[in-house]
Motif scaffolding. Structure first.
Motif, PDB file in Angstrom:
ATOM      1  N   VAL A 106       1.157  -1.028   0.020  1.00  0.00           N
ATOM      2  CA  VAL A 106       0.097  -0.229  -0.084  1.00  0.00           C
ATOM      3  C   VAL A 106       0.746   1.035  -0.049  1.00  0.00           C
ATOM      4  O   VAL A 106       2.072   1.099   0.247  1.00  0.00           O
ATOM      5  CB  VAL A 106      -0.797  -0.104   1.406  1.00  0.00           C
ATOM      6  N   CYS A 107       0.189   2.583  -0.296  1.00  0.00           N
ATOM      7  CA  CYS A 107       1.067   3.859   0.088  1.00  0.00           C
ATOM      8  C   CYS A 107      -0.058   4.543   0.764  1.00  0.00           C
ATOM      9  O   CYS A 107      -1.008   4.954   0.052  1.00  0.00           O
ATOM     10  CB  CYS A 107       1.375   4.495  -1.227  1.00  0.00           C
ATOM     11  N   THR A 108       0.146   4.501   2.122  1.00  0.00           N
ATOM     12  CA  THR A 108      -0.845   4.941   2.898  1.00  0.00           C
ATOM     13  C   THR A 108      -0.629   6.784   2.709  1.00  0.00           C
ATOM     14  O   THR A 108      -1.953   7.383   3.076  1.00  0.00           O
ATOM     15  CB  THR A 108      -0.388   5.077   4.533  1.00  0.00           C
ATOM     16  N   LEU A 109       0.455   7.273   2.140  1.00  0.00           N
ATOM     17  CA  LEU A 109       0.519   8.646   2.100  1.00  0.00           C
ATOM     18  C   LEU A 109      -0.003   9.265   0.747  1.00  0.00           C
ATOM     19  O   LEU A 109      -0.769  10.147   0.725  1.00  0.00           O
ATOM     20  CB  LEU A 109       1.887   9.199   2.141  1.00  0.00           C
ATOM     21  N   CYS A 110      -0.053   8.514  -0.371  1.00  0.00           N
ATOM     22  CA  CYS A 110      -0.354   8.952  -1.665  1.00  0.00           C
ATOM     23  C   CYS A 110      -0.643   7.639  -2.522  1.00  0.00           C
ATOM     24  O   CYS A 110      -1.528   6.972  -2.196  1.00  0.00           O
ATOM     25  CB  CYS A 110       0.674  10.119  -1.991  1.00  0.00           C
ATOM     26  N   SER A 111       0.355   7.593  -3.595  1.00  0.00           N
ATOM     27  CA  SER A 111       0.163   6.448  -4.511  1.00  0.00           C
ATOM     28  C   SER A 111       1.407   5.888  -4.756  1.00  0.00           C
ATOM     29  O   SER A 111       1.304   5.604  -6.026  1.00  0.00           O
ATOM     30  CB  SER A 111      -0.786   6.873  -5.633  1.00  0.00           C
ATOM     31  N   CYS A 112       2.465   5.802  -4.103  1.00  0.00           N
ATOM     32  CA  CYS A 112       4.043   5.375  -4.724  1.00  0.00           C
ATOM     33  C   CYS A 112       3.713   4.019  -5.205  1.00  0.00           C
ATOM     34  O   CYS A 112       3.154   3.349  -4.426  1.00  0.00           O
ATOM     35  CB  CYS A 112       4.717   5.622  -3.227  1.00  0.00           C
ATOM     36  N   TYR A 113       4.154   3.849  -6.342  1.00  0.00           N
ATOM     37  CA  TYR A 113       4.019   2.544  -7.152  1.00  0.00           C
ATOM     38  C   TYR A 113       5.163   2.062  -7.764  1.00  0.00           C
ATOM     39  O   TYR A 113       5.947   3.382  -8.418  1.00  0.00           O
ATOM     40  CB  TYR A 113       2.645   2.758  -7.879  1.00  0.00           C
TER      41      TYR A 113
HETATM   42 FE    FE Z   1       2.969   7.527  -2.301  1.00  0.00          FE
END
Ligand code: FE
Length: 199
Positions: A106-113
């Protein structure tokens, strides 16, 4: 008595909607962009091009023990052996599913992928619901994806950051001893490498 005039005519579009709509409809009007084609391109990168890279990495790890060791020791280097490098994939960590262990990213802060191996993130990965609930109730989220784990299986949740991106190595399915790397890669899905599904 409530009798004041409500006839204001048609409500105007809010400014923000106009600003978003105008450039796209201009391009569409001029025949420069076909909205269906745009959707198809995004879909192609989200499901086909991007995740196929990760699938090749997983298939190699399944079929080549030395490569698996390198992948677990230094995923960035092992992934770059296959030519997958670049933005949003500079610091990769591979986490391996196995008997009694399931990994979820998951990326809890934003959408790191990890773009070089998975392409574009799916919409749900960026949603606030997934980002918060994957941490609070990972088993519940997994069940909604159709991945029901038994109580003994440990769920490890990995929170991506701008610095570190994760790739889940799913368990190699039973009965695949005769398959070569290319055939194995076909079995590996995007969601399997995020961890929302088993494969
Ligand atoms: Fe992120």
């Amino acid at each position: 008595m409530h009798d004041h005039d409500h006839d204001h005519g048609q409500e105007p579009l809010p400014d923000i909607a106009l600003r978003v709509k105008a450039p796209e409809s201009l391009l569409v009007d001029k025949g420069l962009v076909d909205p269906a084609a745009l959707d198809a391109i995004v879909d192609h990168y989200e499901h086909k091009v991007g995740p196929r890279n990760g699938a090749r990495v997983v298939a190699r790890a399944w079929s080549n023990p030395a490569y698996r060791e390198r992948l677990l020791a230094d995923a960035t280097a092992a992934i770059s052996e296959l030519g997958y490098t670049g933005g949003q994939g500079e610091h990769m960590i591979a986490v391996e599913n196995g008997p009694g262990v399931h990994n979820l990213v998951v990326c809890t802060l934003c959408s790191c992928y990890p773009w070089p191996v998975l392409g574009l993130p799916p919409v749900w990965y960026k949603s606030s619901a997934y980002r918060s609930r994957a941490v609070i109730d990972p088993r519940g989220v997994l069940a909604e994806f159709g991945t029901v784990l038994d109580a003994e299986t440990e769920v490890r949740v990995w929170d991506s950051t701008a610095e570190i991106r994760y790739l889940v190595i799913p368990e190699r399915p039973e009965g695949t001893n005769d398959l070569d790397e290319a055939q194995l890669a076909v079995l590996v899905t995007r969601d399997g490498m995020i961890g929302t599904s088993r494969l």
